[in-house]
Scaffold this active site. Structure first.
Site, PDB file in Angstrom:
ATOM      1  N   HIS A  75      25.708  35.119  45.553  1.00  0.00           N
ATOM      2  CA  HIS A  75      24.539  34.938  44.514  1.00  0.00           C
ATOM      3  C   HIS A  75      24.805  33.510  44.147  1.00  0.00           C
ATOM      4  CE1 HIS A  75      22.366  38.904  43.400  1.00  0.00           C
ATOM      5  NE2 HIS A  75      22.786  38.798  45.007  1.00  0.00           N
ATOM      6  N   TYR A 203      18.426  38.404  33.710  1.00  0.00           N
ATOM      7  CA  TYR A 203      18.391  38.531  32.537  1.00  0.00           C
ATOM      8  C   TYR A 203      17.263  38.416  31.662  1.00  0.00           C
ATOM      9  CZ  TYR A 203      23.484  38.589  33.690  1.00  0.00           C
ATOM     10  OH  TYR A 203      24.889  38.732  34.104  1.00  0.00           O
ATOM     11  N   PRO A 295      29.169  43.147  27.960  1.00  0.00           N
ATOM     12  CA  PRO A 295      28.991  42.925  29.476  1.00  0.00           C
ATOM     13  C   PRO A 295      27.970  41.754  29.712  1.00  0.00           C
ATOM     14  CG  PRO A 295      27.843  44.835  28.863  1.00  0.00           C
ATOM     15  CD  PRO A 295      28.672  44.462  27.590  1.00  0.00           C
ATOM     16  N   LYS A 299      31.745  39.519  32.258  1.00  0.00           N
ATOM     17  CA  LYS A 299      33.271  38.917  32.345  1.00  0.00           C
ATOM     18  C   LYS A 299      34.402  39.910  32.305  1.00  0.00           C
ATOM     19  CE  LYS A 299      32.394  34.791  32.752  1.00  0.00           C
ATOM     20  NZ  LYS A 299      31.995  34.787  34.173  1.00  0.00           N
ATOM     21  N   TYR A 387      29.473  30.869  33.725  1.00  0.00           N
ATOM     22  CA  TYR A 387      29.116  32.213  34.521  1.00  0.00           C
ATOM     23  C   TYR A 387      29.994  32.426  35.945  1.00  0.00           C
ATOM     24  CZ  TYR A 387      26.118  36.229  35.940  1.00  0.00           C
ATOM     25  OH  TYR A 387      25.869  37.568  36.335  1.00  0.00           O
TER      26      TYR A 387
HETATM   27  P1  FAD Z   1      40.102  50.112  32.972  1.00  0.00           P
HETATM   28  O1  FAD Z   1      39.375  49.885  34.246  1.00  0.00           O
HETATM   29  O2  FAD Z   1      39.630  50.564  32.016  1.00  0.00           O
HETATM   30  O3  FAD Z   1      41.445  50.944  33.522  1.00  0.00           O
HETATM   31  C1  FAD Z   1      42.438  51.311  32.914  1.00  0.00           C
HETATM   32  C2  FAD Z   1      43.171  52.739  33.569  1.00  0.00           C
HETATM   33  O4  FAD Z   1      44.061  53.149  32.805  1.00  0.00           O
HETATM   34  C3  FAD Z   1      41.931  53.777  33.788  1.00  0.00           C
HETATM   35  O5  FAD Z   1      42.164  54.180  35.222  1.00  0.00           O
HETATM   36  C4  FAD Z   1      42.555  54.775  32.743  1.00  0.00           C
HETATM   37  O6  FAD Z   1      42.246  56.191  33.470  1.00  0.00           O
HETATM   38  C5  FAD Z   1      44.111  54.514  32.586  1.00  0.00           C
HETATM   39  N1  FAD Z   1      44.568  55.235  31.310  1.00  0.00           N
HETATM   40  C6  FAD Z   1      44.139  55.162  30.131  1.00  0.00           C
HETATM   41  N2  FAD Z   1      45.159  55.789  29.351  1.00  0.00           N
HETATM   42  C7  FAD Z   1      45.992  56.143  30.362  1.00  0.00           C
HETATM   43  C8  FAD Z   1      47.327  57.032  30.013  1.00  0.00           C
HETATM   44  N3  FAD Z   1      47.527  57.576  28.667  1.00  0.00           N
HETATM   45  N4  FAD Z   1      48.030  57.258  30.912  1.00  0.00           N
HETATM   46  C9  FAD Z   1      47.969  56.586  32.205  1.00  0.00           C
HETATM   47  N5  FAD Z   1      46.625  55.985  32.351  1.00  0.00           N
HETATM   48  C10 FAD Z   1      45.828  55.602  31.407  1.00  0.00           C
HETATM   49  N6  FAD Z   1      32.438  44.667  33.020  1.00  0.00           N
HETATM   50  C11 FAD Z   1      31.519  43.937  33.489  1.00  0.00           C
HETATM   51  O7  FAD Z   1      31.895  42.607  33.787  1.00  0.00           O
HETATM   52  N7  FAD Z   1      30.393  44.410  33.782  1.00  0.00           N
HETATM   53  C12 FAD Z   1      29.952  45.708  33.506  1.00  0.00           C
HETATM   54  O8  FAD Z   1      28.641  46.120  33.647  1.00  0.00           O
HETATM   55  C13 FAD Z   1      30.636  46.419  32.787  1.00  0.00           C
HETATM   56  N8  FAD Z   1      30.429  47.649  32.478  1.00  0.00           N
HETATM   57  C14 FAD Z   1      31.137  48.541  31.801  1.00  0.00           C
HETATM   58  C15 FAD Z   1      30.963  49.819  31.402  1.00  0.00           C
HETATM   59  C16 FAD Z   1      31.671  50.587  30.787  1.00  0.00           C
HETATM   60  C17 FAD Z   1      31.293  52.051  30.567  1.00  0.00           C
HETATM   61  C18 FAD Z   1      33.082  50.133  30.395  1.00  0.00           C
HETATM   62  C19 FAD Z   1      34.294  50.991  29.780  1.00  0.00           C
HETATM   63  C20 FAD Z   1      33.799  48.824  30.987  1.00  0.00           C
HETATM   64  C21 FAD Z   1      32.533  48.129  31.767  1.00  0.00           C
HETATM   65  N9  FAD Z   1      32.966  46.807  31.949  1.00  0.00           N
HETATM   66  C22 FAD Z   1      32.126  46.030  32.645  1.00  0.00           C
HETATM   67  C23 FAD Z   1      34.246  46.244  31.557  1.00  0.00           C
HETATM   68  C24 FAD Z   1      34.929  46.279  33.213  1.00  0.00           C
HETATM   69  O9  FAD Z   1      34.561  47.717  33.903  1.00  0.00           O
HETATM   70  C25 FAD Z   1      36.542  46.381  32.561  1.00  0.00           C
HETATM   71  O10 FAD Z   1      36.722  44.957  31.844  1.00  0.00           O
HETATM   72  C26 FAD Z   1      37.453  46.667  33.658  1.00  0.00           C
HETATM   73  O11 FAD Z   1      37.305  48.019  34.031  1.00  0.00           O
HETATM   74  C27 FAD Z   1      38.821  46.417  33.419  1.00  0.00           C
HETATM   75  O12 FAD Z   1      39.819  46.911  34.268  1.00  0.00           O
HETATM   76  P2  FAD Z   1      41.259  47.553  33.722  1.00  0.00           P
HETATM   77  O13 FAD Z   1      41.928  47.644  34.882  1.00  0.00           O
HETATM   78  O14 FAD Z   1      41.733  46.620  32.639  1.00  0.00           O
HETATM   79  O15 FAD Z   1      40.858  48.745  32.792  1.00  0.00           O
HETATM   80  C1  PHB Z   2      26.347  45.162  36.945  1.00  0.00           C
HETATM   81  O1  PHB Z   2      25.749  44.929  38.011  1.00  0.00           O
HETATM   82  O2  PHB Z   2      26.540  46.254  36.461  1.00  0.00           O
HETATM   83  C2  PHB Z   2      26.078  43.930  36.026  1.00  0.00           C
HETATM   84  C3  PHB Z   2      25.849  42.690  36.529  1.00  0.00           C
HETATM   85  C4  PHB Z   2      25.699  41.540  35.434  1.00  0.00           C
HETATM   86  C5  PHB Z   2      26.132  41.803  33.931  1.00  0.00           C
HETATM   87  C6  PHB Z   2      26.417  43.050  33.671  1.00  0.00           C
HETATM   88  C7  PHB Z   2      26.658  44.100  34.581  1.00  0.00           C
HETATM   89  O3  PHB Z   2      26.195  40.961  33.140  1.00  0.00           O
END
Ligand code: FAD
Ligand code: PHB
Length: 392
Positions: A75, A203, A295, A299, A387
């Protein structure tokens, strides 16, 4: 008790843990990943969708870029909709860069497949994981699986365990400084097997609240609407959702919207959170374990990837260059980038959402901000630059 010895014990098999593990595998640095839940549960969590160019480059570096380049959607811009009209932010024209729309679940799946192909050890359904002695001489991680105690002795612990994980909580409270901001609303999101309303993201700022039109493919749409912080998915039939989404979009988009049954519906609350520092002794916090952003700027996942970049370089320097400098500077380098994304996500959230109890002054300021943005190339360039992602 089952015991293991590795160089890096990684707690968390989300994108940050898996990416770090994959880069380390390729550099010949031994690591073990553990997660509290199962592989299939991790792959069922619908989350982020937009990858910065630097994140794609990191995934290429980890050897998992093939499917992204084949199936990802490049995009070069997105639409900002407000006051019944829309304005395109031409990221490609303004910055020379673009983003890739490719779901987090796909990134995770690609990384899991690569890890399995490498034969590296991952332990799922690990209960009660706990990091120990990261301020001393024998860092290790303990957990139970199938009621059997396990212990991993290691050089370093990578806390890739998300916001609710045990690593940040294990750091003495006096040693950690936290910063937090809650927003008084959530996002209600759906996935539906319908073609996206537009080929780029939209958006939208509307008097009923924010809306976002995103996608996962040319046939699958991801849509969000701002809801109250205490709202529940049960309050929203598909029909109510589609009606409200269309209401919040300029007419030409609303008319073009294809609707259909949703197959995922969830609410995410919005907050900003940062924990400093991101290193304590031999334990590092990575990704959501150290910071959360709303979100709006897409980022969260991208910050997890940039943290992994800084940590991977630091560990390489330690093992190959025999220098502790990278490790000593990890927190400072990662946080400098984190805070800029926290700022952008906060600003974009503030600009685009309807806040309860907004007074007439705040309302006019928001309108002026969007009007300025739509008329100033300098302002659009600033949005586009943030962005697509600031340089590492
Ligand atoms: P996570 O993906 O949270 O991974 C952490 C891992 O640690 C998980 O698999 C978990 O099971 C594990 N863990 C936790 N506790 C324990 C334990 N006690 N023992 C062992 N393992 C453990 N970001 C965007 O940019 N756009 C979005 O639309 C967006 N939507 C989101 C929606 C939701 C509901 C959430 C929660 C987050 C969203 N995010 C979004 C943020 C993005 O998904 C996260 O920033 C990203 O997942 C971060 O990755 P991570 O690996 O640091 O953490
Ligand atoms: C998504 O596709 O889930 C999405 C895209 C842009 C955002 C947040 C979520 O800023």
């Amino acid at each position: 008790m089952i015991t293991y010895r590795t160089q890096i014990a990684i707690i968390g098999s989300g994108p940050s843990g898996l990416l770090l593990g994959q880069l380390l595998n390729r550099a010949g640095i031994d690591n073990i990943i553990i997660d509290r839940v199962s592989k299939s549960y991790i792959l069922s969590r619908v989350r982020a969708g937009v990858l910065e160019g630097s994140s794609v480059a990191m995934l290429d570096k980890a050897g998992v870029g093939t499917r992204i380049h084949k199936d990802g959607l490049l995009h070069g811009g997105f639409e900002l909709a407000f006051s019944g009209r829309s304005e395109r932010i031409d990221m490609q024209g303004l910055t020379g860069q673009s983003v890739m729309v490719y779901g987090q679940t796909e990134v995770t799946s690609d990384l899991m497949d690569a890890r399995e192909a490498d034969g590296a050890l991952s332990i799922y359904d690990a209960e009660g994981a706990q990091p120990h002695d990261f301020d001393g001489h024998s860092p290790h991680v303990t957990f139970k699986k199938d009621s059997v105690s396990h212990r991993i002795d290691c050089d370093f612990i990578a806390g890739c365990d998300g916001y609710h994980g045990p690593c940040r909580k294990a750091i003495p409270t006096g040693a950690l400084h936290t910063f937090e901001k809650h927003y008084p609303f959530g996002w209600l999101g759906i996935l539906a097997e319908v073609p996206p309303v537009s080929h780029e993201l939209i958006y939208a700022n509307h008097s009923n609240g924010f809306a976002l039109c995103s996608m996962r493919s040319a046939k699958r749409s991801r849509y969000y609407i701002q809801c109250t912080a205490d709202d529940r998915v049960e309050n929203w039939s598909d029909q109510l959702f589609w009606d409200e989404l269309r209401r919040r979009l300029p007419e030409h988009f609303a008319d073009a919207m294809v609707i259909g049954p949703s197959f995922e519906k969830s609410i995410a609350l919005l907050r900003s959170f940062v924990a400093e520092p991101m290193r304590f002794g031999t334990m590092f916090l990575v990704g959501d374990a150290a910071h959360i952003v709303p979100p709006t700027g897409a980022k969260g996942l991208n910050l997890a990837v940039s943290d992994v970049h800084y940590l991977y370089e630091a560990l390489l320097e330690h093992y190959n260059g025999k220098s502790p400098a990278g490790i000593d500077h990890y927190s400072q380098k990662a946080l400098a980038r984190v805070w800029k994304a926290v700022r952008f996500s906060w600003w974009f959230t503030t600009c685009m959402h309807r806040f309860p109890n907004t007074d007439a002054f705040d309302q006019r300021i928001q309108e002026a901000e969007l009007d300025y943005l739509s008329k100033s190339t300098a302002a659009k360039t600033s949005v586009a630059e943030n962005y697509v992602g600031l340089p590492y």
